[in-house]
Scaffold this motif. Structure first.
Motif, PDB file in Angstrom:
ATOM      1  N   THR A  35      17.248  -1.102 107.433  1.00 33.39           N
ATOM      2  CA  THR A  35      18.078   0.034 107.041  1.00 33.39           C
ATOM      3  C   THR A  35      17.723   0.504 105.635  1.00 33.39           C
ATOM      4  O   THR A  35      17.621   1.720 105.392  1.00 33.39           O
ATOM      5  N   LEU A  36      17.538  -0.441 104.710  1.00 29.85           N
ATOM      6  CA  LEU A  36      17.121  -0.072 103.354  1.00 29.85           C
ATOM      7  C   LEU A  36      15.810   0.709 103.391  1.00 29.85           C
ATOM      8  O   LEU A  36      15.677   1.757 102.731  1.00 29.85           O
ATOM      9  N   GLY A  37      14.857   0.215 104.140  1.00 33.69           N
ATOM     10  CA  GLY A  37      13.555   0.869 104.215  1.00 33.69           C
ATOM     11  C   GLY A  37      13.620   2.261 104.807  1.00 33.69           C
ATOM     12  O   GLY A  37      13.019   3.208 104.277  1.00 33.69           O
ATOM     13  N   VAL A  38      14.352   2.399 105.897  1.00 29.13           N
ATOM     14  CA  VAL A  38      14.459   3.706 106.551  1.00 29.13           C
ATOM     15  C   VAL A  38      15.156   4.711 105.632  1.00 29.13           C
ATOM     16  O   VAL A  38      14.685   5.846 105.474  1.00 29.13           O
ATOM     17  N   LEU A  39      16.246   4.309 105.018  1.00 32.57           N
ATOM     18  CA  LEU A  39      16.953   5.228 104.129  1.00 32.57           C
ATOM     19  C   LEU A  39      16.109   5.598 102.913  1.00 32.57           C
ATOM     20  O   LEU A  39      16.127   6.740 102.463  1.00 32.57           O
ATOM     21  N   TYR A  40      15.353   4.641 102.406  1.00 31.56           N
ATOM     22  CA  TYR A  40      14.467   4.928 101.275  1.00 31.56           C
ATOM     23  C   TYR A  40      13.388   5.932 101.675  1.00 31.56           C
ATOM     24  O   TYR A  40      13.098   6.878 100.950  1.00 31.56           O
ATOM     25  N   LEU A  41      12.807   5.731 102.860  1.00 33.64           N
ATOM     26  CA  LEU A  41      11.783   6.651 103.340  1.00 33.64           C
ATOM     27  C   LEU A  41      12.342   8.036 103.653  1.00 33.64           C
ATOM     28  O   LEU A  41      11.618   9.028 103.596  1.00 33.64           O
ATOM     29  N   LEU A  42      13.630   8.087 103.985  1.00 27.62           N
ATOM     30  CA  LEU A  42      14.269   9.377 104.241  1.00 27.62           C
ATOM     31  C   LEU A  42      14.632  10.111 102.950  1.00 27.62           C
ATOM     32  O   LEU A  42      15.112  11.237 103.001  1.00 27.62           O
ATOM     33  N   GLY A  43      14.427   9.460 101.807  1.00 22.83           N
ATOM     34  CA  GLY A  43      14.614  10.160 100.544  1.00 22.83           C
ATOM     35  C   GLY A  43      15.808   9.725  99.714  1.00 22.83           C
ATOM     36  O   GLY A  43      16.081  10.340  98.685  1.00 22.83           O
ATOM     37  N   LEU A  44      16.519   8.704 100.123  1.00 25.03           N
ATOM     38  CA  LEU A  44      17.649   8.223  99.325  1.00 25.03           C
ATOM     39  C   LEU A  44      17.087   7.372  98.187  1.00 25.03           C
ATOM     40  O   LEU A  44      16.615   6.263  98.405  1.00 25.03           O
ATOM     41  N   GLN A  45      17.090   7.911  96.985  1.00 25.85           N
ATOM     42  CA  GLN A  45      16.428   7.277  95.849  1.00 25.85           C
ATOM     43  C   GLN A  45      17.394   6.560  94.895  1.00 25.85           C
ATOM     44  O   GLN A  45      16.973   5.721  94.120  1.00 25.85           O
ATOM     45  N   ASN A  46      18.668   6.882  94.941  1.00 33.28           N
ATOM     46  CA  ASN A  46      19.661   6.227  94.089  1.00 33.28           C
ATOM     47  C   ASN A  46      19.886   4.812  94.628  1.00 33.28           C
ATOM     48  O   ASN A  46      20.410   4.626  95.727  1.00 33.28           O
ATOM     49  N   TRP A  47      19.489   3.789  93.852  1.00 35.37           N
ATOM     50  CA  TRP A  47      19.508   2.410  94.353  1.00 35.37           C
ATOM     51  C   TRP A  47      20.900   1.919  94.697  1.00 35.37           C
ATOM     52  O   TRP A  47      21.077   1.223  95.702  1.00 35.37           O
ATOM     53  N   LEU A  48      21.886   2.253  93.895  1.00 35.55           N
ATOM     54  CA  LEU A  48      23.252   1.799  94.186  1.00 35.55           C
ATOM     55  C   LEU A  48      23.754   2.410  95.485  1.00 35.55           C
ATOM     56  O   LEU A  48      24.287   1.710  96.355  1.00 35.55           O
ATOM     57  N   LEU A  49      23.565   3.704  95.623  1.00 29.70           N
ATOM     58  CA  LEU A  49      23.983   4.383  96.852  1.00 29.70           C
ATOM     59  C   LEU A  49      23.180   3.876  98.044  1.00 29.70           C
ATOM     60  O   LEU A  49      23.737   3.682  99.134  1.00 29.70           O
ATOM     61  N   LEU A  50      21.903   3.623  97.853  1.00 34.17           N
ATOM     62  CA  LEU A  50      21.039   3.106  98.909  1.00 34.17           C
ATOM     63  C   LEU A  50      21.552   1.762  99.418  1.00 34.17           C
ATOM     64  O   LEU A  50      21.646   1.535 100.627  1.00 34.17           O
ATOM     65  N   ILE A  51      21.921   0.889  98.521  1.00 37.28           N
ATOM     66  CA  ILE A  51      22.404  -0.441  98.909  1.00 37.28           C
ATOM     67  C   ILE A  51      23.755  -0.349  99.618  1.00 37.28           C
ATOM     68  O   ILE A  51      23.969  -0.977 100.660  1.00 37.28           O
ATOM     69  N   VAL A  52      24.665   0.460  99.076  1.00 41.29           N
ATOM     70  CA  VAL A  52      25.992   0.585  99.675  1.00 41.29           C
ATOM     71  C   VAL A  52      25.905   1.179 101.077  1.00 41.29           C
ATOM     72  O   VAL A  52      26.495   0.654 102.031  1.00 41.29           O
ATOM     73  N   VAL A  53      25.155   2.262 101.219  1.00 39.59           N
ATOM     74  CA  VAL A  53      25.025   2.903 102.529  1.00 39.59           C
ATOM     75  C   VAL A  53      24.312   1.973 103.511  1.00 39.59           C
ATOM     76  O   VAL A  53      24.679   1.895 104.687  1.00 39.59           O
ATOM     77  N   SER A  54      23.322   1.239 103.035  1.00 38.53           N
ATOM     78  CA  SER A  54      22.613   0.296 103.902  1.00 38.53           C
ATOM     79  C   SER A  54      23.537  -0.815 104.396  1.00 38.53           C
ATOM     80  O   SER A  54      23.459  -1.213 105.564  1.00 38.53           O
ATOM     81  N   PHE A  55      24.386  -1.330 103.515  1.00 39.21           N
ATOM     82  CA  PHE A  55      25.347  -2.356 103.934  1.00 39.21           C
ATOM     83  C   PHE A  55      26.275  -1.822 105.016  1.00 39.21           C
ATOM     84  O   PHE A  55      26.547  -2.502 106.011  1.00 39.21           O
TER      85      PHE A  55
END
Length: 72
Positions: free
Chosen positions: A18-38
């Motif tokens: 999930t982290l990888g997919v969201l990062y590749l989709l352009g979610l660059q804010n690390w805090l938001l990336l981690i929260v949304v991935s969880f």
């Protein structure tokens, strides 16, 4: 293999994917990336890992229900 290890590894794997997919989709804010991935991986694991979760529950239930030897 131990059901708890399988379930834990599966949850971690879902989180990493999930982290990888969201990062590749352009979610660059690390805090938001981690929260949304969880959140997303938690929902996905609820749906996708029901058999593994049931196996863990049975394993724990069997250990709790097992009679304990007396300490006399």
């Amino acid at each position: 293999m131990h059901p708890v290890l399988v379930y834990t590894a599966s949850r971690i794997g879902l989180l990493i994917v999930t982290l990888g997919v969201l990062y590749l989709l352009g979610l660059q804010n690390w805090l938001l990336l981690i929260v949304v991935s969880f959140v997303i991986s938690g929902i996905a694991s609820y749906v996708l890992l029901s058999k593994q979760r049931d196996a863990v529950s049975r394993r724990i239930s069997d250990k709790v229900d097992r009679p304990k030897p007396n300490d006399h």
